[in-house]
Write a protein that holds these residues in place. Structure first.
Motif, PDB file in Angstrom:
ATOM      1  N   LEU A 183      -7.873   0.384   1.947  1.00 51.90           N
ATOM      2  CA  LEU A 183      -7.564   0.314   3.379  1.00 51.90           C
ATOM      3  C   LEU A 183      -6.571   1.400   3.801  1.00 51.90           C
ATOM      4  N   HIS A 184      -6.242   2.294   2.844  1.00 48.87           N
ATOM      5  CA  HIS A 184      -5.326   3.414   3.090  1.00 48.87           C
ATOM      6  C   HIS A 184      -3.903   2.951   3.412  1.00 48.87           C
ATOM      7  N   PHE A 185      -3.505   1.815   2.788  1.00 44.17           N
ATOM      8  CA  PHE A 185      -2.135   1.347   2.909  1.00 44.17           C
ATOM      9  C   PHE A 185      -1.311   1.915   1.761  1.00 44.17           C
ATOM     10  N   ALA A 186      -0.034   2.123   2.021  1.00 44.22           N
ATOM     11  CA  ALA A 186       0.875   2.607   0.979  1.00 44.22           C
ATOM     12  C   ALA A 186       1.342   1.443   0.110  1.00 44.22           C
ATOM     13  N   THR A 187       2.071   1.786  -0.949  1.00 50.90           N
ATOM     14  CA  THR A 187       2.565   0.741  -1.862  1.00 50.90           C
ATOM     15  C   THR A 187       3.554  -0.192  -1.169  1.00 50.90           C
ATOM     16  N   GLN A 188       4.161   0.261  -0.071  1.00 47.81           N
ATOM     17  CA  GLN A 188       5.065  -0.613   0.680  1.00 47.81           C
ATOM     18  C   GLN A 188       4.329  -1.866   1.164  1.00 47.81           C
ATOM     19  N   ALA A 189       3.049  -1.714   1.504  1.00 46.59           N
ATOM     20  CA  ALA A 189       2.264  -2.856   1.969  1.00 46.59           C
ATOM     21  C   ALA A 189       2.081  -3.880   0.861  1.00 46.59           C
ATOM     22  N   VAL A 190       2.023  -3.405  -0.387  1.00 42.87           N
ATOM     23  CA  VAL A 190       1.853  -4.311  -1.524  1.00 42.87           C
ATOM     24  C   VAL A 190       3.084  -5.203  -1.677  1.00 42.87           C
ATOM     25  N   VAL A 191       4.269  -4.603  -1.596  1.00 40.63           N
ATOM     26  CA  VAL A 191       5.480  -5.405  -1.773  1.00 40.63           C
ATOM     27  C   VAL A 191       5.703  -6.336  -0.584  1.00 40.63           C
ATOM     28  N   VAL A 192       5.275  -5.931   0.605  1.00 43.48           N
ATOM     29  CA  VAL A 192       5.349  -6.835   1.753  1.00 43.48           C
ATOM     30  C   VAL A 192       4.443  -8.039   1.519  1.00 43.48           C
ATOM     31  N   PHE A 193       3.236  -7.776   1.019  1.00 44.12           N
ATOM     32  CA  PHE A 193       2.310  -8.869   0.706  1.00 44.12           C
ATOM     33  C   PHE A 193       2.895  -9.790  -0.355  1.00 44.12           C
ATOM     34  N   GLN A 194       3.468  -9.200  -1.405  1.00 40.50           N
ATOM     35  CA  GLN A 194       4.065 -10.011  -2.475  1.00 40.50           C
ATOM     36  C   GLN A 194       5.218 -10.852  -1.950  1.00 40.50           C
ATOM     37  N   SER A 195       6.005 -10.277  -1.055  1.00 40.74           N
ATOM     38  CA  SER A 195       7.124 -11.008  -0.464  1.00 40.74           C
ATOM     39  C   SER A 195       6.622 -12.172   0.384  1.00 40.74           C
ATOM     40  N   LEU A 196       5.621 -11.928   1.223  1.00 37.82           N
ATOM     41  CA  LEU A 196       5.069 -12.986   2.072  1.00 37.82           C
ATOM     42  C   LEU A 196       4.418 -14.077   1.223  1.00 37.82           C
ATOM     43  N   LEU A 197       3.752 -13.668   0.150  1.00 39.57           N
ATOM     44  CA  LEU A 197       3.117 -14.666  -0.721  1.00 39.57           C
ATOM     45  C   LEU A 197       4.171 -15.527  -1.406  1.00 39.57           C
ATOM     46  N   SER A 198       5.327 -14.948  -1.719  1.00 36.69           N
ATOM     47  CA  SER A 198       6.408 -15.740  -2.307  1.00 36.69           C
ATOM     48  C   SER A 198       6.920 -16.775  -1.307  1.00 36.69           C
ATOM     49  N   GLY A 199       6.867 -16.425   0.001  1.00 36.06           N
ATOM     50  CA  GLY A 199       7.230 -17.394   1.030  1.00 36.06           C
ATOM     51  C   GLY A 199       6.243 -18.545   1.072  1.00 36.06           C
ATOM     52  N   LEU A 200       4.938 -18.241   0.950  1.00 31.62           N
ATOM     53  CA  LEU A 200       3.916 -19.292   0.891  1.00 31.62           C
ATOM     54  C   LEU A 200       4.100 -20.148  -0.354  1.00 31.62           C
ATOM     55  N   ALA A 201       4.490 -19.507  -1.456  1.00 33.50           N
ATOM     56  CA  ALA A 201       4.761 -20.258  -2.690  1.00 33.50           C
ATOM     57  C   ALA A 201       5.955 -21.186  -2.506  1.00 33.50           C
ATOM     58  N   ALA A 202       6.971 -20.730  -1.775  1.00 35.32           N
ATOM     59  CA  ALA A 202       8.139 -21.584  -1.497  1.00 35.32           C
ATOM     60  C   ALA A 202       7.710 -22.822  -0.708  1.00 35.32           C
ATOM     61  N   CYS A 203       6.829 -22.635   0.284  1.00 35.22           N
ATOM     62  CA  CYS A 203       6.299 -23.782   1.043  1.00 35.22           C
ATOM     63  C   CYS A 203       5.531 -24.728   0.128  1.00 35.22           C
ATOM     64  N   SER A 204       4.742 -24.172  -0.789  1.00 33.45           N
ATOM     65  CA  SER A 204       3.964 -24.988  -1.723  1.00 33.45           C
ATOM     66  C   SER A 204       4.874 -25.752  -2.680  1.00 33.45           C
TER      67      SER A 204
END
Length: 394
Positions: free
Chosen positions: A87-108
């Motif tokens: 999708l032509h995203f930089a690696t910064q997008a990966v860490v943002v995704f990982q951070s947001l997923l950790s938030g979903l994990a906190a909810c879980s």
């Protein structure tokens, strides 16, 4: 002085009532602040293993070519990187995704703890420990498998243990994903199998007797083939054992042998080399295994700062003590206990058998469940003591 006097007259129950109303907002704010602080401090961390993940991901994204080497066992992570690169995203997008997923994990984790304990306070404490412990959250900003594996495992565990059959179907793709994020994903299969068998035993003895033999044989075969594949592709275990390191190459407390070690022929199959090395060097292997097992849980390192090691001792060690109480008398059911215990013990055993835990990243996936058990035990013990005091007229 007047303010202090007024505060002293406010009963503790009022504070608890206010906390109960606003605790979810407080947790969300704390999580956001910690993510911002860590993002500012770390940015995007590219470390040693990151380069091979990035190389395979770019090859997959650019040429649609999957390189068939040992990194196939990390396909669950490299495919995610490739998706962002496509999708032509930089690696910064990966860490943002990982951070947001950790938030979903906190909810879980919150929902799972609340389901097990029926206590908002236990759920709050477990989630607070998870989002505040930097040795977990810092991995969100690394191009590494650790953050993704931990977050997906927590979400999967919630779906498996705390939802009904239809929702539980959502756990199946997560289970498949976990198996390919990193080789240690096999522990999820073992823990799930133990949970399923124990749940069947306690709830349906007839079906248990019918399926236990066949399923156990099939599982042992599949697990054995999987472990052998890992040995062939990743871990030169005999070479690792000969080094005797407890800290991934660091010489501190490295295990040595007074006599020359027996070294199997390098052309033998990996599993045969492993068995021969253990058979001919039993005392050396047992000492190395036991110390690596202890170091896994101890977490303190000779190259960490004094502040870091003291923080581990003051925070993690009492958590261990509380978590152990959850295996004696708590709302945690036997199948749930077996699931958590299997995850924790098999993860520690696999690390003691393979690579040393240089930077505590291998304990990261099981820490949320240790926090859960500690929070449940703490609140259960607090409730019993409070009820006892009230019955005695205190």
């Amino acid at each position: 002085m007047c303010l202090l006097a007024l505060q002293s007259r406010i009963p503790a129950a009022v504070y608890m009532r206010v906390l109960r109303i606003y605790h979810l907002y407080i947790l969300a704010c704390i999580w956001l602040i910690i993510q911002i602080v860590l993002a500012t401090h770390h940015g995007v961390k590219i470390v040693f293993d990151s380069h091979r993940y990035l190389f395979h991901a770019r090859e997959l994204a650019t040429n649609n070519h999957l390189i068939a080497d040992r990194n196939v066992l990390y396909l669950g992570y490299t495919a995610l990187l490739a998706f962002f690169f496509k999708l032509h995203f930089a690696t910064q997008a990966v860490v943002v995704f990982q951070s947001l997923l950790s938030g979903l994990a906190a909810c879980s984790l919150y929902k799972l703890t609340h389901y097990i304990s029926s206590s908002w306070l236990a759920a709050t404490l477990a989630t607070l420990a998870y989002i505040c412990w930097p040795d977990i959250q810092a991995w969100n900003f690394y191009i590494h498998t650790d953050s993704l594996f931990c977050s997906v495992l927590v979400i999967y565990s919630y779906l498996l243990l705390a939802t009904r059959s239809r929702q539980r179907l959502l756990a199946l793709p997560l289970f498949a994903w976990l198996l390919f994020i990193r080789p240690h994903g096999i522990i999820v299969g073992i823990a799930t199998f133990i949970y399923w068998i124990s749940n069947l035993y306690f709830n349906n003895r007839t079906h248990f007797k019918r399926v236990i033999t066949t399923s156990s044989i099939l599982f042992i075969i599949i697990a054995g083939l999987g472990f052998n594949k890992i040995l062939q592709n990743i871990f030169p275990l005999v070479g690792i054992y000969r080094g005797g390191s407890l800290f991934g190459g660091h010489t501190f407390m490295a295990v040595t042998s007074a006599t020359p070690l027996y070294v199997p022929v390098a052309t033998d199959p990996p599993w045969q080399q492993l068995l021969l090395f253990i058979w001919h060097n039993p005392a050396y292997f047992i000492k190395l295994f036991a110390l690596k097992f202890i170091v896994f849980f101890a977490q303190i390192k000779p190259y960490y700062s004094s502040f870091h090691n003291i923080a581990i001792i003051l925070f993690i060690y009492p958590i261990y003590g509380l978590a152990s109480m959850a295996f004696r008398k708590s709302p945690v059911t036997v199948p749930q206990r077996l699931f958590f215990l299997t995850l924790i013990i098999i993860q520690a055993t696999s690390v003691a058998l393979t690579l040393p835990d240089w930077d505590n990243r291998f304990i990261v996936p099981v820490l949320p469940f240790i926090f859960l058990l500690a929070a449940v035990a703490f609140v259960a013990r607090f409730s019993v003591r409070k009820a006892s005091n009230e019955s005695n007229g205190y």
